[in-house]
Scaffold this motif. Structure first.
Motif, PDB file in Angstrom:
ATOM      1  N   VAL A  97       0.844  -1.200   0.000  1.00 58.64           N
ATOM      2  CA  VAL A  97       0.000   0.000   0.000  1.00 58.64           C
ATOM      3  C   VAL A  97       0.879   1.249   0.000  1.00 58.64           C
ATOM      4  O   VAL A  97       0.601   2.218  -0.712  1.00 58.64           O
ATOM      5  CB  VAL A  97      -0.986  -0.009   1.192  1.00 58.64           C
ATOM      6  N   SER A  98       1.968   1.237   0.767  1.00 57.45           N
ATOM      7  CA  SER A  98       2.835   2.424   0.819  1.00 57.45           C
ATOM      8  C   SER A  98       3.539   2.660  -0.518  1.00 57.45           C
ATOM      9  O   SER A  98       3.791   3.797  -0.897  1.00 57.45           O
ATOM     10  CB  SER A  98       3.852   2.317   1.957  1.00 57.45           C
ATOM     11  N   ILE A  99       3.831   1.612  -1.254  1.00 57.74           N
ATOM     12  CA  ILE A  99       4.471   1.757  -2.570  1.00 57.74           C
ATOM     13  C   ILE A  99       3.448   2.158  -3.635  1.00 57.74           C
ATOM     14  O   ILE A  99       3.669   3.100  -4.395  1.00 57.74           O
ATOM     15  CB  ILE A  99       5.177   0.445  -2.979  1.00 57.74           C
ATOM     16  N   ARG A 103      -5.589   4.156  -5.640  1.00 56.13           N
ATOM     17  CA  ARG A 103      -6.750   5.042  -5.626  1.00 56.13           C
ATOM     18  C   ARG A 103      -8.032   4.248  -5.398  1.00 56.13           C
ATOM     19  O   ARG A 103      -9.050   4.808  -5.027  1.00 56.13           O
ATOM     20  CB  ARG A 103      -6.830   5.807  -6.942  1.00 56.13           C
ATOM     21  N   LEU A 104      -7.952   2.935  -5.685  1.00 61.98           N
ATOM     22  CA  LEU A 104      -9.098   2.049  -5.503  1.00 61.98           C
ATOM     23  C   LEU A 104      -8.605   0.714  -4.962  1.00 61.98           C
ATOM     24  O   LEU A 104      -7.672   0.129  -5.506  1.00 61.98           O
ATOM     25  CB  LEU A 104      -9.815   1.820  -6.838  1.00 61.98           C
ATOM     26  N   GLN A 115     -10.605  -6.667   7.026  1.00 63.32           N
ATOM     27  CA  GLN A 115      -9.232  -6.193   7.198  1.00 63.32           C
ATOM     28  C   GLN A 115      -9.044  -4.805   6.593  1.00 63.32           C
ATOM     29  O   GLN A 115      -8.407  -3.943   7.190  1.00 63.32           O
ATOM     30  CB  GLN A 115      -8.237  -7.181   6.574  1.00 63.32           C
ATOM     31  N   VAL A 116      -9.593  -4.577   5.415  1.00 59.06           N
ATOM     32  CA  VAL A 116      -9.437  -3.277   4.752  1.00 59.06           C
ATOM     33  C   VAL A 116     -10.231  -2.191   5.491  1.00 59.06           C
ATOM     34  O   VAL A 116      -9.726  -1.088   5.708  1.00 59.06           O
ATOM     35  CB  VAL A 116      -9.841  -3.354   3.268  1.00 59.06           C
ATOM     36  N   LEU A 117     -11.455  -2.498   5.880  1.00 55.30           N
ATOM     37  CA  LEU A 117     -12.295  -1.502   6.550  1.00 55.30           C
ATOM     38  C   LEU A 117     -11.972  -1.344   8.030  1.00 55.30           C
ATOM     39  O   LEU A 117     -12.323  -0.336   8.632  1.00 55.30           O
ATOM     40  CB  LEU A 117     -13.778  -1.847   6.380  1.00 55.30           C
ATOM     41  N   HIS A 138      -3.138   5.169   4.331  1.00 55.47           N
ATOM     42  CA  HIS A 138      -3.390   5.723   2.995  1.00 55.47           C
ATOM     43  C   HIS A 138      -4.893   5.865   2.767  1.00 55.47           C
ATOM     44  O   HIS A 138      -5.637   4.891   2.878  1.00 55.47           O
ATOM     45  CB  HIS A 138      -2.765   4.806   1.934  1.00 55.47           C
ATOM     46  N   SER A 139      -5.339   7.069   2.423  1.00 54.49           N
ATOM     47  CA  SER A 139      -6.756   7.300   2.120  1.00 54.49           C
ATOM     48  C   SER A 139      -7.046   6.817   0.708  1.00 54.49           C
ATOM     49  O   SER A 139      -6.302   7.143  -0.223  1.00 54.49           O
ATOM     50  CB  SER A 139      -7.095   8.785   2.221  1.00 54.49           C
TER      51      SER A 139
END
Length: 189
Positions: A97-99, A103-104, A115-117, A138-139
């Motif tokens: 995610v950091s790399i 956007r989606l 896990q994502v939410l 990350h938003s």
């Protein structure tokens, strides 16, 4: 968990799909969603979103909460990764995610969605909606899909059937997937 580690190729993409964990067959194919659930998932993307499997795999980063097959559950079916296994695999998702800074994110199935939410909620409250979340700092926008497993009936019965179609319609109109679809059309002309 039972090796090998299974993940998609190193695709630099603004779209990230996150599943639960590889099934028993994915290791021998060396790619995620390579068996029954994958057939259903990629049929959804081809028929409802207009992106065939080959193009999807070339343009979307595919990851999972668990990186190896967790084994079979006592009652049959695949065992879900436990909290220790999830935690052991988490640094990979954090780094990805950091790399990618997607956007989606498309979490597939209850475990990936939770896990994502960062919370539990009934699928009927989450599928078919666009959500804004912060995932590993990350938003991003999130559109959830039910797990396409043959063992699941959720997406085959109402309200799951209609909500799955609604989620796929959202995905088909999403700017990131519209761009992937357009890139696929120009590369085949």
């Amino acid at each position: 968990m039972i090796g090998p580690v299974v993940h998609g190729p190193p695709v630099v993409s603004p779209v990230m799909l996150i599943g639960q964990a590889p099934g028993p067959h994915e290791g021998k194919f060396g790619r995620p969603f390579a068996w029954t659930a994958g057939k259903t998932l990629f049929r959804w993307f081809e028929e409802q979103v207009g992106i065939p499997e080959t193009l999807f795999r070339e343009r979307v980063y595919i990851a999972a909460v668990g990186r190896c097959f967790p084994g079979k559950a006592k009652g049959g079916g695949d065992r879900k990764p436990d909290a220790v296994e999830i935690e052991a695999c988490k640094p990979f998702l954090v780094k990805e995610v950091s790399i990618l800074r997607p956007r989606l994110i498309i979490p597939v199935g209850t475990m990936a969605i939770e896990q994502v939410l960062g919370r539990k909620a009934p699928l009927a409250e989450l599928i078919g909606k666009s959500l804004e979340v912060t995932y590993h700092g990350h938003s991003t926008e999130v559109i959830c899909l039910p797990h396409p497993s043959g063992a699941s009936t959720w997406f085959k019965l109402e309200p799951g059937k209609s909500l799955t179609v609604q989620a796929l319609q959202l995905l088909s109109r999403h700017p990131q997937l519209v761009a992937i679809r357009a890139a696929g059309q120009t590369s085949h002309q």
